[in-house]
Enzyme design. Structure first.
Site, PDB file in Angstrom:
ATOM      1  CG  ASP A   1      -2.026  -0.961   1.124  1.00 23.46           C
ATOM      2  OD1 ASP A   1      -2.053  -1.691   0.108  1.00 23.46           O
ATOM      3  OD2 ASP A   1      -2.865  -1.014   2.045  1.00 23.46           O
TER       4      ASP A   1
ATOM      5  CE  LYS B   1     -35.319  -5.495 -22.453  1.00 25.98           C
ATOM      6  NZ  LYS B   1     -35.002  -5.465 -21.044  1.00 25.98           N
TER       7      LYS B   1
ATOM      8  NE  ARG C   1     -36.258   4.126 -19.059  1.00 29.66           N
ATOM      9  CZ  ARG C   1     -37.416   3.848 -18.485  1.00 29.66           C
ATOM     10  NH1 ARG C   1     -37.423   3.318 -17.288  1.00 29.66           N
ATOM     11  NH2 ARG C   1     -38.559   4.076 -19.099  1.00 29.66           N
TER      12      ARG C   1
ATOM     13  CE  LYS D   1     -32.098  -1.085 -29.773  1.00 31.00           C
ATOM     14  NZ  LYS D   1     -30.857  -0.550 -29.265  1.00 31.00           N
TER      15      LYS D   1
ATOM     16  CE  LYS E   1     -37.902  -8.631 -21.120  1.00 32.51           C
ATOM     17  NZ  LYS E   1     -38.580  -8.735 -19.928  1.00 32.51           N
TER      18      LYS E   1
ATOM     19  CB  CYS F   1     -50.885  -8.288  13.822  1.00 31.77           C
ATOM     20  SG  CYS F   1     -52.407  -8.222  12.879  1.00 31.77           S
TER      21      CYS F   1
ATOM     22  CB  CYS G   1     -50.736  -5.509  10.804  1.00 23.80           C
ATOM     23  SG  CYS G   1     -50.163  -7.027  10.034  1.00 23.80           S
TER      24      CYS G   1
HETATM   25  S1  IVH Z   1     -32.884   0.204 -26.602  1.00 23.01           S
HETATM   26  C1  IVH Z   1     -35.955   3.672 -26.779  1.00 23.01           C
HETATM   27  N1  IVH Z   1     -31.273  -1.886 -26.583  1.00 23.01           N
HETATM   28  O1  IVH Z   1     -33.961  -2.528 -21.756  1.00 23.01           O
HETATM   29  C2  IVH Z   1     -35.427   2.319 -26.503  1.00 23.01           C
HETATM   30  N2  IVH Z   1     -32.366  -1.318 -24.555  1.00 23.01           N
HETATM   31  O2  IVH Z   1     -36.828  -2.645 -21.358  1.00 23.01           O
HETATM   32  C3  IVH Z   1     -34.214   2.316 -25.667  1.00 23.01           C
HETATM   33  N3  IVH Z   1     -31.781  -2.730 -22.680  1.00 23.01           N
HETATM   34  O3  IVH Z   1     -34.324   0.801 -20.685  1.00 23.01           O
HETATM   35  C4  IVH Z   1     -33.726   0.994 -25.286  1.00 23.01           C
HETATM   36  N4  IVH Z   1     -30.365  -4.031 -23.736  1.00 23.01           N
HETATM   37  O4  IVH Z   1     -32.131  -0.430 -20.164  1.00 23.01           O
HETATM   38  C5  IVH Z   1     -32.110  -1.117 -25.858  1.00 23.01           C
HETATM   39  N5  IVH Z   1     -29.803  -3.660 -26.722  1.00 23.01           N
HETATM   40  C6  IVH Z   1     -30.626  -2.907 -25.999  1.00 23.01           C
HETATM   41  C7  IVH Z   1     -30.844  -3.138 -24.628  1.00 23.01           C
HETATM   42  C8  IVH Z   1     -31.740  -2.313 -23.945  1.00 23.01           C
HETATM   43  C9  IVH Z   1     -30.937  -3.763 -22.575  1.00 23.01           C
HETATM   44  C10 IVH Z   1     -32.611  -2.202 -21.585  1.00 23.01           C
HETATM   45  C11 IVH Z   1     -32.586  -0.688 -21.450  1.00 23.01           C
HETATM   46  C12 IVH Z   1     -34.014  -0.245 -21.560  1.00 23.01           C
HETATM   47  C13 IVH Z   1     -34.740  -1.507 -21.186  1.00 23.01           C
HETATM   48  C14 IVH Z   1     -36.140  -1.506 -21.750  1.00 23.01           C
END
Ligand code: IVH
Length: 665
Positions: free
Chosen positions: A35, A116, A137, A291, A315, A411, A432
């Site tokens: 250290d 995601k 956010r 997207k 999902k 309770c 309670c």
């Molecule tokens: S795009 C306007 N891309 O998922 C859209 N989000 O459920 C902006 N997330 O708030 C989000 N991986 O925190 C985007 N490849 C990805 C992502 C992603 C994780 C999260 C992000 C968002 C949330 C929405």
């Protein structure tokens, strides 16, 4: 300090050395120097920087590992709202998202697909190529400034690798953790008998939202960028894939699994491919985000008030395993409702240990015919509480029926049944314990009064010590009260008091939400805040008037009038106000401007882009649609408007020019 001539090269070598030693020390807990030696090197670096300020770069250890953040995080408003995503949880939902775009907007649509990441979203702002701020956010409009913690992330550029830096660049990023780091820290917490993190996402979120950058550095957070929020227009980036390539070129970490998708088959193949790779990834992902690639097409497709219509999160299906119900217990919720919980023979679902699962309510139990000693399939989806899906009847032997208890397990009060609903309740709101603890937790939560440092354990201690009987007592706590409590040291007491004081000017909607009225969530609270001018008006509102408000049904109207008719609640509110709480009505007045007004925006504009106008409308409470219908009240019309203007004229929609729109605002 030595007299040798200090060159920039010498400084850079020293900087690199310290960066390496700090990584060994903080990240891997395995230092190779003492250290003392480290401190000496660090001091030398600091000295050189003081003598040669022009050497200092924003990635210098002196800049990165700053001192602790005092008094909590600063709140910051996002310049553009950070939206969330719509979900698809099965192939039909995904197909209908895709089909809609193909049929309504463009026969051929190129998408961009990304895993995601299961982390937390952050907006990063760079001014002239230098990282200025990192903001969570939060509720989408307002987040917390967590720059000091985010700066400790090794892969994040603090300075961009380009000569022609954009003047202003805001990107959306996901902060996440490696599974190994999550496990490593949990081991340490276990050894010191402290509460472990439930999953890598909570671990990452907890790390970003704690106040010591050194702790953040040690935990080795990761980051990746998933989009541009704002950028100077001189860069010509017409598609998301081009933006991502550009961001990667100037030093941002992006995900190497991202892929351009040309049709629905490719979309499905990508989903299957990543699903197969998922278990081997060093981090957690919970689906695929698709997207639309072209920004022009995105603008055409538009937004709902919460999420873009050009994107979807598909999902991964939830994971299911089989086990036995050994017992059923009952949990008392914030409003007294009893929830039956299955106590299980422990099992692992997708690598997570599960010992309990919710059974929702008695109706659900009867419908699925679930009994004690049954073998059942338990489902776990993302972060959601595991639930019992169905019984494996082929294994049924001696079972016992589940019945609701007569007395509250917490309770002892007699349980009442809410007529016509499958809800059983403990009516003992005022004493309670689980009800009190949870209503205080709700009151202090981030979306409500946002009092940080008030975790469940502290609330329990406060309730046990009789310092707090309900949430209104929080504002009467003093340093002397708190310092006497177990595990409360000076800093945490000061931070808590600070955070309580900071919460004293809540916006009207958040204040209503924090009261914990049954079935009044944040969006209902927002509607209420837009329909009443003051708290007094809301408290005295007649049931009929409440019911006449759009989005408020008879049950919620009843809940609201019942809540304010109880003298104990009125007393709590009065006590809050006399403690110095001042409800802020200004924000809701601004929101009221366009609340529930419906708009369509068309054509091109001089001062501002179409998308920016749409964002202004949404952030002021209005709704934006992509096509004119009878419900549309206003068409904001720029140059070269096309067919929407004709349709608006035909229907009689009010037409606003750019100037008129801003005049209204
Ligand atoms: S795009 C306007 N891309 O998922 C859209 N989000 O459920 C902006 N997330 O708030 C989000 N991986 O925190 C985007 N490849 C990805 C992502 C992603 C994780 C999260 C992000 C968002 C949330 C929405």
């Amino acid at each position: 300090m030595s007299q040798k001539k200090i060159t920039k090269k010498y400084y850079q070598i020293l900087k690199k050395k310290i960066q390496m030693f700090s990584k060994q020390y903080y990240t891997y807990d395995s230092p190779t120097i003492s250290d003392h030696e480290f401190d000496e090197l660090y001091k030398e670096l600091k000295f050189i920087e003081e003598e040669n300020p022009s050497f200092i770069s924003s990635d210098s250890p002196t800049q990165v590992i700053g001192s602790k953040i005092r008094g909590g995080f600063k709140k910051v408003r996002h310049t553009k709202p950070m939206m969330s995503l719509n979900n698809a949880s099965n192939i039909d939902e995904f197909n209908s998202f895709y089909e809609k775009i193909i049929t309504e907007f463009s026969k051929k649509v190129v998408m961009y697909a990304e895993p995601k990441f299961d982390g937390l979203a952050i907006a990063l702002t760079y001014n002239n190529g230098v990282l200025l701020s990192a903001v969570t956010r939060g509720d989408g409009n307002e987040g917390e400034d967590v720059t000091s913690n985010i700066k400790t992330i090794q892969g994040l550029p603090l300075k961009l690798l380009t000569e022609k830096t954009p003047k202003r660049l805001v990107v959306a990023a996901e902060v996440y953790s490696l599974i190994t780091d999550f496990q490593r820290i949990n081991e340490t917490l276990k050894k010191s008998k402290m509460k472990k993190f439930a999953n890598p996402r909570n671990f990452a979120a907890g790390t970003v939202r704690q106040l010591d950058p050194v702790v953040a550095f040690k935990r080795n957070l990761q980051i990746y960028i998933h989009g541009v929020i704002d950028i100077d227009s001189h860069l010509s980036l017409p598609t998301h894939s081009e933006s991502m390539a550009y961001l990667s070129k100037i030093g941002f970490p992006t995900c190497n699994l991202n892929k351009k998708i040309n049709d629905i088959n490719e979309a499905i193949n990508y989903f299957d491919d990543i699903s197969n790779k998922r278990v081997k990834l060093p981090y957690e992902i919970d689906g695929i985000v698709y997207k639309v690639n072209s920004y022009e097409l995105r603008d055409l497709i538009g937004y709902t008030s919460k999420a873009p219509k050009w994107s979807i999160a598909f999902k991964f299906p939830s994971q299911i395993s089989q086990t036995k119900i050994v017992d059923v217990t009952f949990q008392v919720g914030r409003t007294g409702t009893l929830t039956p919980v299955a106590e299980l023979e422990p099992l692992s679902i997708g690598g997570v240990n599960v010992t309990r699962a919710t059974l929702h309510n008695l109706d659900d139990i009867r419908k699925k015919d679930i009994r004690i000693n049954d073998y059942v399939y338990v489902k776990r989806a993302g972060d959601v509480i595991p639930e019992v899906e169905k019984v494996n009847l082929s294994k049924r032997e001696k079972t016992t029926e589940i019945s609701m208890p007569m007395k509250c397990p917490a309770c002892g009060e007699t349980i009442i049944k809410i007529s016509n609903q499958s809800i059983y309740k403990c009516p003992n709101e005022s004493s309670c314990k689980p009800q009190i603890v949870q209503s205080i937790g709700h009151f202090a939560s981030r979306k409500a009064m946002n009092i940080s440092g008030l975790g469940e354990n502290i609330i329990i201690t406060l309730v046990d010590s009789a310092l707090v009987k309900n949430y209104s007592d929080l504002y009467y706590l003093t340093y002397d009260h708190l310092i006497k409590l177990d595990r409360m040291a000076r800093t945490s007491v000061n931070n808590l008091i600070d955070s309580i004081n900071k919460s004293k000017q809540p916006n009207f909607d958040k204040f209503i939400y924090s009261l914990g009225i049954r079935e009044v969530g944040l969006s209902t609270a927002r509607v209420l805040s837009q329909n009443f001018n003051t708290l007094d008006e809301l408290m005295n509102a007649k049931r009929e008037f409440l019911e006449s408000i759009k989005d408020i049904g008879p049950i919620v109207a009843d809940n609201i009038t019942n809540f304010f008719s109880m003298s104990s609640n009125v007393k709590k509110i009065k006590k809050l106000i006399s403690s110095g709480i001042e409800v802020n009505y200004l924000e809701h007045l601004a929101n009221k401007l366009l609340s529930n007004r419906s708009f369509v925006v068309t054509g091109s504009f001089n001062k501002i882009s179409r998308r920016e106008i749409e964002e202004i409308i949404i952030s002021n409470g209005g709704k934006v649609s992509s096509s004119i219908s009878k419900k549309t009240e206003f068409l904001v019309c720029g140059e070269k408007p096309g067919s929407k203007l004709d349709k608006a004229k035909k229907i009689g929609t009010k037409i606003l020019t750019e100037e008129e729109f801003f005049k209204i605002l």
